[in-house]
Design an enzyme around this catalytic site. Sequence first.
Site, PDB file in Angstrom:
ATOM      1  N   THR A 215       0.808  -1.210   0.000  1.00 53.01           N
ATOM      2  CA  THR A 215       0.000   0.000   0.000  1.00 53.01           C
ATOM      3  C   THR A 215       0.841   1.259   0.000  1.00 53.01           C
ATOM      4  O   THR A 215       1.946   1.272   0.555  1.00 53.01           O
ATOM      5  CB  THR A 215      -0.915   0.013   1.248  1.00 53.01           C
TER       6      THR A 215
ATOM      7  N   TYR B 113      -1.876   0.422  10.041  1.00 53.56           N
ATOM      8  CA  TYR B 113      -2.126  -0.297   8.783  1.00 53.56           C
ATOM      9  C   TYR B 113      -0.869  -0.284   7.908  1.00 53.56           C
ATOM     10  O   TYR B 113      -0.410  -1.340   7.445  1.00 53.56           O
ATOM     11  CB  TYR B 113      -3.308   0.351   8.056  1.00 53.56           C
TER      12      TYR B 113
HETATM   13  N1  LIG Z   1      -8.818  -0.938  -1.432  1.00 53.07           N
HETATM   14  C1  LIG Z   1      -7.748  -0.143  -1.501  1.00 53.07           C
HETATM   15  O1  LIG Z   1      -7.842   1.039  -1.853  1.00 53.07           O
HETATM   16  C2  LIG Z   1      -6.394  -0.716  -1.199  1.00 53.07           C
HETATM   17  C3  LIG Z   1      -5.286   0.134  -1.308  1.00 53.07           C
HETATM   18  C4  LIG Z   1      -4.015  -0.369  -1.017  1.00 53.07           C
HETATM   19  C5  LIG Z   1      -3.859  -1.708  -0.689  1.00 53.07           C
HETATM   20  N2  LIG Z   1      -4.949  -2.516  -0.610  1.00 53.07           N
HETATM   21  C6  LIG Z   1      -4.724  -3.933  -0.270  1.00 53.07           C
HETATM   22  O2  LIG Z   1      -5.393  -4.739  -1.216  1.00 53.07           O
HETATM   23  C7  LIG Z   1      -5.790  -5.972  -0.611  1.00 53.07           C
HETATM   24  C8  LIG Z   1      -7.236  -6.266  -0.933  1.00 53.07           C
HETATM   25  O3  LIG Z   1      -8.044  -5.207  -0.438  1.00 53.07           O
HETATM   26  P1  LIG Z   1      -9.595  -5.091  -0.808  1.00 53.07           P
HETATM   27  O4  LIG Z   1      -9.896  -3.649  -0.946  1.00 53.07           O
HETATM   28  O5  LIG Z   1      -9.915  -6.022  -1.920  1.00 53.07           O
HETATM   29  O6  LIG Z   1     -10.247  -5.607   0.553  1.00 53.07           O
HETATM   30  P2  LIG Z   1     -11.446  -6.651   0.803  1.00 53.07           P
HETATM   31  O7  LIG Z   1     -11.762  -6.551   2.256  1.00 53.07           O
HETATM   32  O8  LIG Z   1     -12.540  -6.457  -0.190  1.00 53.07           O
HETATM   33  O9  LIG Z   1     -10.764  -8.046   0.487  1.00 53.07           O
HETATM   34  C9  LIG Z   1     -10.023  -8.774   1.434  1.00 53.07           C
HETATM   35  C10 LIG Z   1     -10.379 -10.235   1.250  1.00 53.07           C
HETATM   36  O10 LIG Z   1      -9.563 -11.035   2.129  1.00 53.07           O
HETATM   37  C11 LIG Z   1     -10.381 -11.931   2.856  1.00 53.07           C
HETATM   38  N3  LIG Z   1      -9.676 -12.186   4.119  1.00 53.07           N
HETATM   39  C12 LIG Z   1      -9.376 -11.265   5.074  1.00 53.07           C
HETATM   40  N4  LIG Z   1      -8.684 -11.853   6.071  1.00 53.07           N
HETATM   41  C13 LIG Z   1      -8.519 -13.163   5.724  1.00 53.07           C
HETATM   42  C14 LIG Z   1      -7.858 -14.261   6.314  1.00 53.07           C
HETATM   43  N5  LIG Z   1      -7.217 -14.168   7.496  1.00 53.07           N
HETATM   44  N6  LIG Z   1      -7.870 -15.454   5.682  1.00 53.07           N
HETATM   45  C15 LIG Z   1      -8.509 -15.583   4.484  1.00 53.07           C
HETATM   46  N7  LIG Z   1      -9.148 -14.560   3.866  1.00 53.07           N
HETATM   47  C16 LIG Z   1      -9.146 -13.367   4.475  1.00 53.07           C
HETATM   48  C17 LIG Z   1     -11.727 -11.247   2.990  1.00 53.07           C
HETATM   49  O11 LIG Z   1     -12.801 -12.128   3.214  1.00 53.07           O
HETATM   50  C18 LIG Z   1     -11.831 -10.552   1.628  1.00 53.07           C
HETATM   51  O12 LIG Z   1     -12.400 -11.403   0.655  1.00 53.07           O
HETATM   52  C19 LIG Z   1      -5.477  -5.819   0.877  1.00 53.07           C
HETATM   53  O13 LIG Z   1      -4.263  -6.485   1.149  1.00 53.07           O
HETATM   54  C20 LIG Z   1      -5.305  -4.322   1.053  1.00 53.07           C
HETATM   55  O14 LIG Z   1      -4.438  -4.020   2.125  1.00 53.07           O
HETATM   56  C21 LIG Z   1      -6.209  -2.048  -0.836  1.00 53.07           C
HETATM   57  O1  LIG Z   2     -16.522   9.418   3.902  1.00 51.41           O
HETATM   58  C1  LIG Z   2     -15.358   9.750   3.635  1.00 51.41           C
HETATM   59  C2  LIG Z   2     -14.361   8.809   3.288  1.00 51.41           C
HETATM   60  C3  LIG Z   2     -13.076   9.269   3.026  1.00 51.41           C
HETATM   61  N1  LIG Z   2     -12.784  10.589   3.104  1.00 51.41           N
HETATM   62  C4  LIG Z   2     -11.419  11.060   2.810  1.00 51.41           C
HETATM   63  O2  LIG Z   2     -11.071  10.598   1.519  1.00 51.41           O
HETATM   64  C5  LIG Z   2      -9.680  10.312   1.454  1.00 51.41           C
HETATM   65  C6  LIG Z   2      -9.506   8.873   0.990  1.00 51.41           C
HETATM   66  O3  LIG Z   2      -9.980   8.022   2.032  1.00 51.41           O
HETATM   67  P1  LIG Z   2     -10.312   6.471   1.802  1.00 51.41           P
HETATM   68  O4  LIG Z   2     -11.084   6.309   0.545  1.00 51.41           O
HETATM   69  O5  LIG Z   2     -10.887   5.940   3.068  1.00 51.41           O
HETATM   70  O6  LIG Z   2      -8.883   5.847   1.516  1.00 51.41           O
HETATM   71  P2  LIG Z   2      -7.502   5.973   2.331  1.00 51.41           P
HETATM   72  O7  LIG Z   2      -7.706   6.191   3.782  1.00 51.41           O
HETATM   73  O8  LIG Z   2      -6.641   6.949   1.571  1.00 51.41           O
HETATM   74  O9  LIG Z   2      -6.923   4.499   2.203  1.00 51.41           O
HETATM   75  C7  LIG Z   2      -7.061   3.737   0.998  1.00 51.41           C
HETATM   76  O10 LIG Z   2      -5.926   3.946   0.218  1.00 51.41           O
HETATM   77  C8  LIG Z   2      -4.729   3.527   0.820  1.00 51.41           C
HETATM   78  C9  LIG Z   2      -3.598   3.811  -0.160  1.00 51.41           C
HETATM   79  O11 LIG Z   2      -3.421   5.193  -0.343  1.00 51.41           O
HETATM   80  C10 LIG Z   2      -4.848   2.040   1.110  1.00 51.41           C
HETATM   81  O12 LIG Z   2      -3.685   1.578   1.685  1.00 51.41           O
HETATM   82  C11 LIG Z   2      -6.011   1.731   2.018  1.00 51.41           C
HETATM   83  O13 LIG Z   2      -6.162   0.328   2.173  1.00 51.41           O
HETATM   84  C12 LIG Z   2      -7.249   2.272   1.383  1.00 51.41           C
HETATM   85  O14 LIG Z   2      -8.331   2.128   2.305  1.00 51.41           O
HETATM   86  C13 LIG Z   2      -9.135  10.560   2.866  1.00 51.41           C
HETATM   87  O15 LIG Z   2      -8.609  11.851   2.903  1.00 51.41           O
HETATM   88  C14 LIG Z   2     -10.373  10.496   3.751  1.00 51.41           C
HETATM   89  O16 LIG Z   2     -10.276  11.274   4.917  1.00 51.41           O
HETATM   90  C15 LIG Z   2     -13.762  11.514   3.447  1.00 51.41           C
HETATM   91  O17 LIG Z   2     -13.478  12.712   3.530  1.00 51.41           O
HETATM   92  N2  LIG Z   2     -15.018  11.062   3.698  1.00 51.41           N
END
Ligand SMILES: NC(=O)c1ccc[n+]([C@@H]2O[C@H](COP(=O)([O-])OP(=O)(O)OC[C@H]3O[C@@H](n4cnc5c(N)ncnc54)[C@H](O)[C@@H]3O)[C@@H](O)[C@H]2O)c1
Ligand SMILES: O=c1ccn([C@@H]2O[C@H](COP(=O)(O)OP(=O)(O)O[C@H]3O[C@H](CO)[C@@H](O)[C@H](O)[C@H]3O)[C@@H](O)[C@H]2O)c(=O)[nH]1
Length: 330
Positions: A118, A142
């Site tokens: 991330t 995180y």
């Molecule tokens: N969504 C974002 O913006 C974002 C940004 C940066 C990094 N990531 C990373 O991407 C990955 C996926 O995120 P996402 O947004 O798809 O989240 P998500 O919660 O939709 O997906 C996570 C999945 O992992 C499964 N899971 C969680 N813990 C588990 C465990 N102990 N054993 C087996 N399965 C488990 C959940 O059931 C789910 O299907 C994560 O590693 C997250 O840190 C996400």
């Molecule tokens: O209701 C809301 C939700 C979010 N935010 C703002 O929007 C921005 C983005 O927030 P969010 O969409 O929650 O994402 P992040 O906290 O930036 O984190 C995401 O993006 C990261 C990478 O930059 C990943 O590591 C995390 O897993 C993923 O949740 C931030 O400034 C928040 O404070 C608001 O103002 N209102």
Amino acid sequence: MAVLVTGGAGYIGSHMVLALIDAGHDEVVVLDDLSTGFDWALPPEVTLVRGDVADQPLVAETIRRHGIDALAHFAAKIVVPDSVSDPLGYYLANTVKSRALIEAAIGAGVRHVIFSSTAAVYGEPAVVPVPEDLTPNPINPYGRSKLMTEWMLEDAARAHGISYVVLRYFNVAGADPRGRSGQSTPNATHLIKVATQAALGKRGQLEVFGTDYPTPDGSCLRDYIQVSDLAQAHLVALNHLRGGGDSLTLNCGYGRGYSVLEVIDVVKSVSGVDFPVKLSPRRAGDPSRIIAGADRIRAELGWVPQHDDLRGIVTQALAWEEALGRRNRV
Ligand SMILES: NC(=O)c1ccc[n+]([C@@H]2O[C@H](COP(=O)([O-])OP(=O)(O)OC[C@H]3O[C@@H](n4cnc5c(N)ncnc54)[C@H](O)[C@@H]3O)[C@@H](O)[C@H]2O)c1
Ligand SMILES: O=c1ccn([C@@H]2O[C@H](COP(=O)(O)OP(=O)(O)O[C@H]3O[C@H](CO)[C@@H](O)[C@H](O)[C@H]3O)[C@@H](O)[C@H]2O)c(=O)[nH]1
């Protein structure tokens, strides 16, 4: 050769599964405990093993039974503010369990690992766009929990002769352009998801967390990457590793930042709904601006994004949110 996708029933993992299937990979195995994922997010040809990534006998058995050579590790807890209130839960889910998984996977013969890291590892970076070489300095549990896993993977790969690609995702958004998957978590906290819910009347209002940041309009800047583009980055990383490529750590973003207020304007414009917005105090753990240095992944892997367009991303997210309502799912 088969791929094991942990967290494959989740938001990003399910798009990786679709990308693998679309590219003709015939054996895709998902390990997921369905804590935040959904079995319906998986196409029928995929094998779902329901369980925990830290269950070492289950992991080893799954890898051996399916002849798995490559692991894509998505499973994690992902909400930045939750990590501030429950740090030990995040270190358990993202660090301790990843250690168990990596150990079992290497022991069972996995040769390549792609790890979902991330942008949060950079914390509040002194320069944006952030190059991969900047020394990580996470400001929330995180980001720390993920950085420790990067380090474990790097050390274990060196010691055991496996290769890896660490992908540091910036803010992931949007949905499969064919409407097969999207962000489905009912209580999601991500800005674009929450804003589309406000536009569709599923939430009464949208809160803006902080308008006093040192940014042009006072709200936080983020680099929003479309989820299928991100899935494609995993495919090219997989091909790179299977082709004998070196281990790499790469940012996944477009190299451009949008403020929270700009995102809200786009969601209002695309949806045509002027939903209520409340200006609120800062949220715990948020860096003010985080934008990817986005050149290295293009140079190393030849990745070419297809969906670098915030209006398009919002349009997909809105369509997915509407479809969720119609299916009466979440
Ligand atoms: N969504 C974002 O913006 C974002 C940004 C940066 C990094 N990531 C990373 O991407 C990955 C996926 O995120 P996402 O947004 O798809 O989240 P998500 O919660 O939709 O997906 C996570 C999945 O992992 C499964 N899971 C969680 N813990 C588990 C465990 N102990 N054993 C087996 N399965 C488990 C959940 O059931 C789910 O299907 C994560 O590693 C997250 O840190 C996400
Ligand atoms: O209701 C809301 C939700 C979010 N935010 C703002 O929007 C921005 C983005 O927030 P969010 O969409 O929650 O994402 P992040 O906290 O930036 O984190 C995401 O993006 C990261 C990478 O930059 C990943 O590591 C995390 O897993 C993923 O949740 C931030 O400034 C928040 O404070 C608001 O103002 N209102």
